[in-house]
Write a protein that holds these residues in place. Sequence first.
Motif, mmCIF file in Angstrom:
data_model
loop_
_atom_site.group_PDB
_atom_site.id
_atom_site.type_symbol
_atom_site.label_atom_id
_atom_site.label_comp_id
_atom_site.label_asym_id
_atom_site.label_seq_id
_atom_site.Cartn_x
_atom_site.Cartn_y
_atom_site.Cartn_z
ATOM 1 N N GLY A 1 -8.571 -84.077 -70.288
ATOM 2 C CA GLY A 1 -9.955 -84.195 -69.843
ATOM 3 C C GLY A 1 -10.353 -83.063 -68.905
ATOM 4 N N GLU A 2 -11.311 -83.336 -68.063
ATOM 5 C CA GLU A 2 -11.820 -82.311 -67.155
ATOM 6 C C GLU A 2 -10.964 -82.166 -65.911
ATOM 7 O OE1 GLU A 2 -15.748 -81.629 -66.734
ATOM 8 O OE2 GLU A 2 -16.240 -82.199 -68.751
ATOM 9 N N VAL A 3 -9.968 -83.041 -65.770
ATOM 10 C CA VAL A 3 -9.160 -83.037 -64.562
ATOM 11 C C VAL A 3 -8.193 -81.856 -64.521
ATOM 12 C CG1 VAL A 3 -7.234 -84.456 -65.397
ATOM 13 C CG2 VAL A 3 -7.875 -84.559 -63.012
ATOM 14 N N ALA A 4 -7.911 -81.239 -65.646
ATOM 15 C CA ALA A 4 -6.810 -80.297 -65.641
ATOM 16 C C ALA A 4 -7.096 -78.972 -66.304
ATOM 17 C CB ALA A 4 -5.623 -80.935 -66.325
ATOM 18 N N ASN A 5 -6.505 -77.976 -65.745
ATOM 19 C CA ASN A 5 -6.344 -76.691 -66.376
ATOM 20 C C ASN A 5 -4.978 -76.767 -67.051
ATOM 21 O OD1 ASN A 5 -4.871 -74.053 -66.240
ATOM 22 N ND2 ASN A 5 -6.935 -73.332 -65.757
ATOM 23 N N LEU A 6 -4.903 -76.483 -68.330
ATOM 24 C CA LEU A 6 -3.675 -76.672 -69.096
ATOM 25 C C LEU A 6 -2.500 -75.890 -68.508
ATOM 26 C CD1 LEU A 6 -2.793 -78.230 -71.629
ATOM 27 C CD2 LEU A 6 -3.218 -76.165 -72.927
ATOM 28 N N ARG A 7 -2.714 -74.648 -68.079
ATOM 29 C CA ARG A 7 -1.635 -73.844 -67.486
ATOM 30 C C ARG A 7 -1.117 -74.489 -66.212
ATOM 31 N NH1 ARG A 7 -4.704 -69.311 -68.536
ATOM 32 N NH2 ARG A 7 -5.492 -69.412 -66.428
ATOM 33 N N GLN A 8 -2.048 -74.929 -65.354
ATOM 34 C CA GLN A 8 -1.642 -75.535 -64.092
ATOM 35 C C GLN A 8 -0.940 -76.869 -64.326
ATOM 36 O OE1 GLN A 8 -4.939 -75.607 -61.311
ATOM 37 N NE2 GLN A 8 -5.551 -73.548 -61.946
ATOM 38 N N PHE A 9 -1.441 -77.655 -65.277
ATOM 39 C CA PHE A 9 -0.816 -78.930 -65.579
ATOM 40 C C PHE A 9 0.597 -78.733 -66.131
ATOM 41 C CE2 PHE A 9 0.167 -82.439 -68.497
ATOM 42 C CZ PHE A 9 0.127 -83.502 -67.592
ATOM 43 N N GLY A 10 0.766 -77.799 -67.051
ATOM 44 C CA GLY A 10 2.093 -77.521 -67.610
ATOM 45 C C GLY A 10 3.074 -77.081 -66.539
ATOM 46 N N PHE A 11 2.630 -76.200 -65.645
ATOM 47 C CA PHE A 11 3.462 -75.747 -64.527
ATOM 48 C C PHE A 11 3.880 -76.936 -63.664
ATOM 49 C CE2 PHE A 11 3.352 -74.631 -59.980
ATOM 50 C CZ PHE A 11 4.381 -73.699 -59.911
ATOM 51 N N TRP A 12 2.914 -77.774 -63.327
ATOM 52 C CA TRP A 12 3.200 -78.951 -62.497
ATOM 53 C C TRP A 12 4.155 -79.898 -63.224
ATOM 54 C CZ3 TRP A 12 2.025 -84.087 -63.603
ATOM 55 C CH2 TRP A 12 2.280 -84.991 -62.569
ATOM 56 N N LEU A 13 3.901 -80.170 -64.492
ATOM 57 C CA LEU A 13 4.709 -81.129 -65.243
ATOM 58 C C LEU A 13 6.158 -80.655 -65.364
ATOM 59 C CD1 LEU A 13 4.404 -83.863 -66.632
ATOM 60 C CD2 LEU A 13 3.929 -82.638 -68.757
ATOM 61 N N LEU A 14 6.370 -79.375 -65.637
ATOM 62 C CA LEU A 14 7.737 -78.875 -65.739
ATOM 63 C C LEU A 14 8.444 -78.962 -64.385
ATOM 64 C CD1 LEU A 14 9.958 -77.673 -67.493
ATOM 65 C CD2 LEU A 14 9.071 -75.413 -66.945
ATOM 66 N N ASN A 15 7.714 -78.704 -63.305
ATOM 67 C CA ASN A 15 8.322 -78.742 -61.979
ATOM 68 C C ASN A 15 8.533 -80.147 -61.443
ATOM 69 O OD1 ASN A 15 8.731 -75.965 -60.569
ATOM 70 N ND2 ASN A 15 6.892 -75.756 -61.821
ATOM 71 N N ARG A 16 7.723 -81.106 -61.848
ATOM 72 C CA ARG A 16 7.788 -82.464 -61.294
ATOM 73 C C ARG A 16 8.406 -83.506 -62.216
ATOM 74 N NH1 ARG A 16 7.988 -80.803 -56.682
ATOM 75 N NH2 ARG A 16 6.117 -80.512 -55.442
ATOM 76 N N SER A 17 8.775 -83.127 -63.422
ATOM 77 C CA SER A 17 9.307 -84.112 -64.365
ATOM 78 C C SER A 17 10.809 -84.282 -64.222
ATOM 79 C CB SER A 17 9.001 -83.703 -65.799
ATOM 80 O OG SER A 17 7.627 -83.830 -66.051
ATOM 81 N N ALA A 18 11.232 -85.516 -64.397
ATOM 82 C CA ALA A 18 12.642 -85.846 -64.562
ATOM 83 C C ALA A 18 12.759 -86.263 -66.028
ATOM 84 C CB ALA A 18 13.040 -86.979 -63.631
ATOM 85 N N PHE A 19 13.327 -85.397 -66.836
ATOM 86 C CA PHE A 19 13.427 -85.666 -68.271
ATOM 87 C C PHE A 19 14.628 -86.573 -68.512
ATOM 88 C CE2 PHE A 19 10.979 -81.754 -67.988
ATOM 89 C CZ PHE A 19 9.915 -82.055 -68.814
#
Length: 136
Positions: free
Chosen positions: A80-98
């Motif tokens: 949606g409008e909440v995210a910039n895809l680049r910023q979200f991907g960066f955050w998700l890779l850094n904050r995820s526990a896979f």
Amino acid sequence: MKCPRCVQRIHRAAASCPHCGFSIADADTRFGAEDVRLRCLTDSAGILRCGDRERVEVAMENVSRRFPQLFVAIYTGALGEVANLRQFGFWLLNRSAFEDVPAEKPNEAGILITIDPESKAAGMVFGYLLDPLVAD
């Protein structure tokens, strides 16, 4: 590495981008500061059919077999409008526990593909381990 906001090159050890000031704290403010638990293939958008899902998982396993020090993750979701895809991907890779990645493979060894079917956009981010090996 490149800054997820201004896309200028920055040193991977930099606490924030010297060009625009972006930091992981900015991404935390936007997306949340808690760690996220995910599987490597997370289809939140529901765009993969059963057969597609199996083929994607096989392809991801093939990459892991060929490059045992790395892992591939794919996230689909409507940002949606909440995210910039680049910023979200960066955050998700850094904050995820896979959950399905062995502990000896840190997120620095990850390649994350993010797909937003609503905006018809996709992006890829990779961990710091790949910085010297991957060019534009």
